[in-house]
Design a protein around this motif. Sequence first.
Motif, PDB file in Angstrom:
ATOM      1  N   SER A  83     -10.621  11.562   9.687  1.00 32.50           N
ATOM      2  CA  SER A  83     -11.284  11.704   8.390  1.00 32.50           C
ATOM      3  C   SER A  83     -10.485  11.117   7.246  1.00 32.50           C
ATOM      4  O   SER A  83     -10.969  11.012   6.130  1.00 32.50           O
ATOM      5  CB  SER A  83     -11.533  13.193   8.094  1.00 32.50           C
ATOM      6  OG  SER A  83     -10.290  13.874   7.993  1.00 32.50           O
ATOM      7  N   VAL A  84      -9.239  10.747   7.528  1.00 38.58           N
ATOM      8  CA  VAL A  84      -8.383  10.211   6.481  1.00 38.58           C
ATOM      9  C   VAL A  84      -8.816   8.784   6.140  1.00 38.58           C
ATOM     10  O   VAL A  84      -8.991   7.958   7.021  1.00 38.58           O
ATOM     11  CB  VAL A  84      -6.916  10.216   6.928  1.00 38.58           C
ATOM     12  CG1 VAL A  84      -6.051   9.461   5.929  1.00 38.58           C
ATOM     13  CG2 VAL A  84      -6.427  11.650   7.044  1.00 38.58           C
ATOM     14  N   SER A  85      -8.962   8.515   4.870  1.00 38.49           N
ATOM     15  CA  SER A  85      -9.390   7.169   4.465  1.00 38.49           C
ATOM     16  C   SER A  85      -8.231   6.207   4.554  1.00 38.49           C
ATOM     17  O   SER A  85      -7.078   6.579   4.419  1.00 38.49           O
ATOM     18  CB  SER A  85      -9.927   7.185   3.036  1.00 38.49           C
ATOM     19  OG  SER A  85      -8.934   7.636   2.161  1.00 38.49           O
ATOM     20  N   ARG A  86      -8.564   4.915   4.802  1.00 37.60           N
ATOM     21  CA  ARG A  86      -7.537   3.888   4.869  1.00 37.60           C
ATOM     22  C   ARG A  86      -6.953   3.628   3.502  1.00 37.60           C
ATOM     23  O   ARG A  86      -7.599   3.821   2.489  1.00 37.60           O
ATOM     24  CB  ARG A  86      -8.140   2.593   5.411  1.00 37.60           C
ATOM     25  CG  ARG A  86      -8.488   2.659   6.868  1.00 37.60           C
ATOM     26  CD  ARG A  86      -9.385   1.503   7.265  1.00 37.60           C
ATOM     27  NE  ARG A  86      -8.845   0.249   6.806  1.00 37.60           N
ATOM     28  CZ  ARG A  86      -9.435  -0.914   7.006  1.00 37.60           C
ATOM     29  NH1 ARG A  86     -10.567  -0.966   7.655  1.00 37.60           N
ATOM     30  NH2 ARG A  86      -8.902  -2.037   6.561  1.00 37.60           N
ATOM     31  N   LEU A  87      -5.722   3.157   3.507  1.00 37.66           N
ATOM     32  CA  LEU A  87      -5.045   2.864   2.252  1.00 37.66           C
ATOM     33  C   LEU A  87      -5.445   1.489   1.753  1.00 37.66           C
ATOM     34  O   LEU A  87      -4.635   0.590   1.641  1.00 37.66           O
ATOM     35  CB  LEU A  87      -3.530   2.928   2.451  1.00 37.66           C
ATOM     36  CG  LEU A  87      -2.929   4.324   2.453  1.00 37.66           C
ATOM     37  CD1 LEU A  87      -1.434   4.231   2.628  1.00 37.66           C
ATOM     38  CD2 LEU A  87      -3.255   5.057   1.179  1.00 37.66           C
ATOM     39  N   THR A  88      -6.700   1.318   1.469  1.00 39.07           N
ATOM     40  CA  THR A  88      -7.168   0.053   0.908  1.00 39.07           C
ATOM     41  C   THR A  88      -7.365   0.244  -0.575  1.00 39.07           C
ATOM     42  O   THR A  88      -8.073   1.154  -0.983  1.00 39.07           O
ATOM     43  CB  THR A  88      -8.499  -0.365   1.559  1.00 39.07           C
ATOM     44  OG1 THR A  88      -8.297  -0.464   2.964  1.00 39.07           O
ATOM     45  CG2 THR A  88      -8.968  -1.697   1.009  1.00 39.07           C
ATOM     46  N   PRO A  89      -6.743  -0.584  -1.402  1.00 42.24           N
ATOM     47  CA  PRO A  89      -6.896  -0.408  -2.842  1.00 42.24           C
ATOM     48  C   PRO A  89      -8.351  -0.403  -3.239  1.00 42.24           C
ATOM     49  O   PRO A  89      -9.165  -1.135  -2.679  1.00 42.24           O
ATOM     50  CB  PRO A  89      -6.168  -1.644  -3.421  1.00 42.24           C
ATOM     51  CG  PRO A  89      -5.214  -2.037  -2.349  1.00 42.24           C
ATOM     52  CD  PRO A  89      -5.870  -1.697  -1.061  1.00 42.24           C
ATOM     53  N   ALA A  90      -8.640   0.431  -4.244  1.00 44.42           N
ATOM     54  CA  ALA A  90     -10.027   0.522  -4.698  1.00 44.42           C
ATOM     55  C   ALA A  90     -10.458  -0.758  -5.347  1.00 44.42           C
ATOM     56  O   ALA A  90      -9.677  -1.495  -5.862  1.00 44.42           O
ATOM     57  CB  ALA A  90     -10.176   1.677  -5.668  1.00 44.42           C
ATOM     58  N   GLU A 123       0.822  -1.207   0.000  1.00 39.82           N
ATOM     59  CA  GLU A 123       0.000   0.000   0.000  1.00 39.82           C
ATOM     60  C   GLU A 123       0.858   1.261   0.000  1.00 39.82           C
ATOM     61  O   GLU A 123       0.470   2.300   0.526  1.00 39.82           O
ATOM     62  CB  GLU A 123      -0.982  -0.020   1.173  1.00 39.82           C
ATOM     63  CG  GLU A 123      -1.939  -1.197   1.076  1.00 39.82           C
ATOM     64  CD  GLU A 123      -2.892  -1.310   2.243  1.00 39.82           C
ATOM     65  OE1 GLU A 123      -2.488  -0.944   3.375  1.00 39.82           O
ATOM     66  OE2 GLU A 123      -4.019  -1.752   2.028  1.00 39.82           O
ATOM     67  N   LEU A 124       2.023   1.152  -0.571  1.00 40.34           N
ATOM     68  CA  LEU A 124       2.914   2.281  -0.811  1.00 40.34           C
ATOM     69  C   LEU A 124       3.017   2.481  -2.322  1.00 40.34           C
ATOM     70  O   LEU A 124       2.750   1.555  -3.089  1.00 40.34           O
ATOM     71  CB  LEU A 124       4.304   1.997  -0.226  1.00 40.34           C
ATOM     72  CG  LEU A 124       4.400   1.849   1.293  1.00 40.34           C
ATOM     73  CD1 LEU A 124       5.807   1.407   1.676  1.00 40.34           C
ATOM     74  CD2 LEU A 124       4.046   3.145   1.998  1.00 40.34           C
ATOM     75  N   PRO A 125       3.372   3.665  -2.760  1.00 41.08           N
ATOM     76  CA  PRO A 125       3.643   4.871  -1.967  1.00 41.08           C
ATOM     77  C   PRO A 125       2.398   5.706  -1.716  1.00 41.08           C
ATOM     78  O   PRO A 125       2.473   6.742  -1.065  1.00 41.08           O
ATOM     79  CB  PRO A 125       4.614   5.633  -2.864  1.00 41.08           C
ATOM     80  CG  PRO A 125       4.134   5.301  -4.244  1.00 41.08           C
ATOM     81  CD  PRO A 125       3.653   3.866  -4.179  1.00 41.08           C
ATOM     82  N   CYS A 126       1.243   5.265  -2.246  1.00 41.67           N
ATOM     83  CA  CYS A 126       0.034   6.059  -2.115  1.00 41.67           C
ATOM     84  C   CYS A 126      -1.184   5.168  -2.309  1.00 41.67           C
ATOM     85  O   CYS A 126      -1.072   4.003  -2.702  1.00 41.67           O
ATOM     86  CB  CYS A 126       0.011   7.199  -3.139  1.00 41.67           C
ATOM     87  SG  CYS A 126       0.050   6.626  -4.852  1.00 41.67           S
ATOM     88  N   LYS A 127      -2.304   5.724  -2.036  1.00 41.54           N
ATOM     89  CA  LYS A 127      -3.557   5.041  -2.295  1.00 41.54           C
ATOM     90  C   LYS A 127      -3.746   4.895  -3.803  1.00 41.54           C
ATOM     91  O   LYS A 127      -3.317   5.744  -4.587  1.00 41.54           O
ATOM     92  CB  LYS A 127      -4.688   5.882  -1.684  1.00 41.54           C
ATOM     93  CG  LYS A 127      -6.074   5.308  -1.798  1.00 41.54           C
ATOM     94  CD  LYS A 127      -7.047   6.277  -1.127  1.00 41.54           C
ATOM     95  CE  LYS A 127      -8.488   5.823  -1.308  1.00 41.54           C
ATOM     96  NZ  LYS A 127      -9.423   6.802  -0.689  1.00 41.54           N
ATOM     97  N   ASN A 128      -4.374   3.796  -4.210  1.00 41.46           N
ATOM     98  CA  ASN A 128      -4.680   3.547  -5.633  1.00 41.46           C
ATOM     99  C   ASN A 128      -3.437   3.533  -6.519  1.00 41.46           C
ATOM    100  O   ASN A 128      -3.462   3.993  -7.665  1.00 41.46           O
ATOM    101  CB  ASN A 128      -5.673   4.591  -6.169  1.00 41.46           C
ATOM    102  CG  ASN A 128      -7.075   4.377  -5.623  1.00 41.46           C
ATOM    103  OD1 ASN A 128      -7.546   3.248  -5.529  1.00 41.46           O
ATOM    104  ND2 ASN A 128      -7.732   5.455  -5.250  1.00 41.46           N
ATOM    105  N   PHE A 129      -2.367   2.957  -6.006  1.00 39.52           N
ATOM    106  CA  PHE A 129      -1.140   2.865  -6.799  1.00 39.52           C
ATOM    107  C   PHE A 129      -1.369   2.063  -8.078  1.00 39.52           C
ATOM    108  O   PHE A 129      -0.701   2.301  -9.088  1.00 39.52           O
ATOM    109  CB  PHE A 129      -0.029   2.231  -5.960  1.00 39.52           C
ATOM    110  CG  PHE A 129       1.296   2.137  -6.646  1.00 39.52           C
ATOM    111  CD1 PHE A 129       1.975   3.271  -7.060  1.00 39.52           C
ATOM    112  CD2 PHE A 129       1.889   0.895  -6.899  1.00 39.52           C
ATOM    113  CE1 PHE A 129       3.204   3.194  -7.689  1.00 39.52           C
ATOM    114  CE2 PHE A 129       3.119   0.795  -7.527  1.00 39.52           C
ATOM    115  CZ  PHE A 129       3.776   1.953  -7.929  1.00 39.52           C
TER     116      PHE A 129
END
Length: 674
Positions: free
Chosen positions: A667-674, A538-544
Amino acid sequence: MAAAGVVSGKIIYEQEGVYIHSSLGKTNDQDSLISGILRVLEKDAEVIVDWRPLDDALDSSSILYAGKDSSSVVEWTQAPKERAHRVAEHLNSYEAEWDMVNTVSFKKKPHTNGDAPSHRNGKSKWSFLFSLTDLKSIKQNKEGMGWSYLVFCLKDDVVLPALHFHQGDSKLLIDCLEKYVALCESPQDKRTLLVNCQNKSLSQSFENLLDEPAYGIIQKIKKDPYTATMVGFSKVTNYIFDSLRGSDPSVHQRPPSEMADFLSDAIPGLKINQQEEPGFEVITKIDLGERPVVQRREPVSLEEWTKNIDSEGRILNVDNMKQMIFRGGLSHALRKQAWKFLLGYFPWDSTKEERTQLQKQKTDEYFRMKLQWKSVSEEQEKRNSRLRDYRSLIEKDVNRTDRTNKFYEGQDNPGLILLHDILMTYCMYDFDLGYVQGMSDLLSPLLYVMENEVDAFWCFASYMDQMHQNFEEQMQGMKTQLIQLSTLLRLLDSGFCSYLESQDSGYLYFCFRWLLIRFKREFSFLDILRLWEVMWTELPCKNFHLLLCCAILESEKQQIMEKHYGFNEILKHINELSMKIDVEDVLCKAEAISLQMVKCKELPQAVCEILGLQESEVTTPDSDNGEDENVSMTICPASAFQSNSLPVLTASGGRDDSPTEISMSPSVSRLTPA
């Protein structure tokens, strides 16, 4: 459409002992049982269903032909009153179910177009054939009520005589037809199968077309464009699309937009109108600045992994370990251990003893679920249509598993048996979702790495928690990802996006398969192991994974634009990239894109939300020197599997060995891939 007569072509199904029950008793001109041969044939880009009596199997003069136009060559007429009286007395018996044709009889319509010949002597007036393009629905008999039978209803509401299978059942025929059309149960009547049902089309989305002749692709695009376009783009040529348009030269001049609409309409729920989507934002051209050069490291070794484990078996410095995995992946000997952490099966902060207890608990839970479907008798399964359908789909998918990997070689390979059992057990675990074709693509690498049925199941269940929305009927998850991908690509290269839009490819439907099963069919088996473990950090960002799509498309931009590819050529070209993409190159480019966007101070809000960026100072994996860099816009904090601390680097680029706690906004969303 083939002319009426003896139909020549490739026979793909043939069954003798298929009867028409024409009446309760014998009349002057009709037998109560008419034995015949049922065939399914491929002929001139069509699939034909043909039934005729045995005594007239070679007589073409008696065929009643159901044509494409509204003036069908068959029609129903009321039977004589005396026959109707006998039928009325019979309505309460189970035989009424498969004698529904008793109250009607065929007669030829007068023909003015010469499409069908007249009868020579009145014999064999029950013969018929039709193209699958004209099929509307199929009605089946009740379970356990006499011989198996089917009734075909055509699109012009012509109902053909019931065909009774005295030698075997109709299952093989249904399986044969499902290779060409999508069938699903009618909500009003479970015994009725509807053709091209939208709810079933997702389940049909991964039928393997790669070994079929071109006319098979044409037929599938006509019946189930969703299936054909998602898997068979490599065979979507101008020839195929011209075939869809017909032989009229003027029709061949239709604009590509018609074919784009054809595809978008064929994928249920996926037609996109960005102006109506929440959070839509017009992206203007922005200077993203220079893109850094990124270098990959060697895979994390077993020795490096072991050094990061304390005496009780806990993983130390989880964030640093994730960054190493992101930059280089894992050595294969380490995957069996590390994947359980990356997928959330094992908590990162668990001890060895805790993991042992967890495995015991999960083993018991797994085999209890497996016992549920293993203990279902054949009779019980006959009354459970959902479980029966799940099993049928799983068996088809397992039989199409990629055999290039030795783990799955051979028809009766133990690996294939385990695939089947795990997928059936997953249907017990998540019965609402059940099984959708394509899930086996996600499971097969996991089972290969784990070499253990229970561990593979729970890793698969964790992966499906991330991927669940890709397989839901409404497809909102897929729709959202395509819109997000379009937004990112427009920011990176508005000129390329404009070109794609000019070719009616702006919604990037050709990336559908990439997103749906996370590139499983685009990379070699070993490369997909590397790609997935990098994405699971789940790096370096969400929706990698969306940036991976951008990296691939950016690499193909020059060829697409310089050769002036149109709609058809773009589809074909993108699909033919399969197994030709360099995974390390794509990972480098995607990471470089993420760093470039993170450094941009004018990043549109829509892009910030897609990538999980906030106006705060956090760290991001760096580029050429393998170190991290302090930036003003950065990744949302941690994933569901990592702690709330990240290693912070000094402004000069040096590492501060003491990790700094980063406060996480609720309020920050979790880094779960879409």
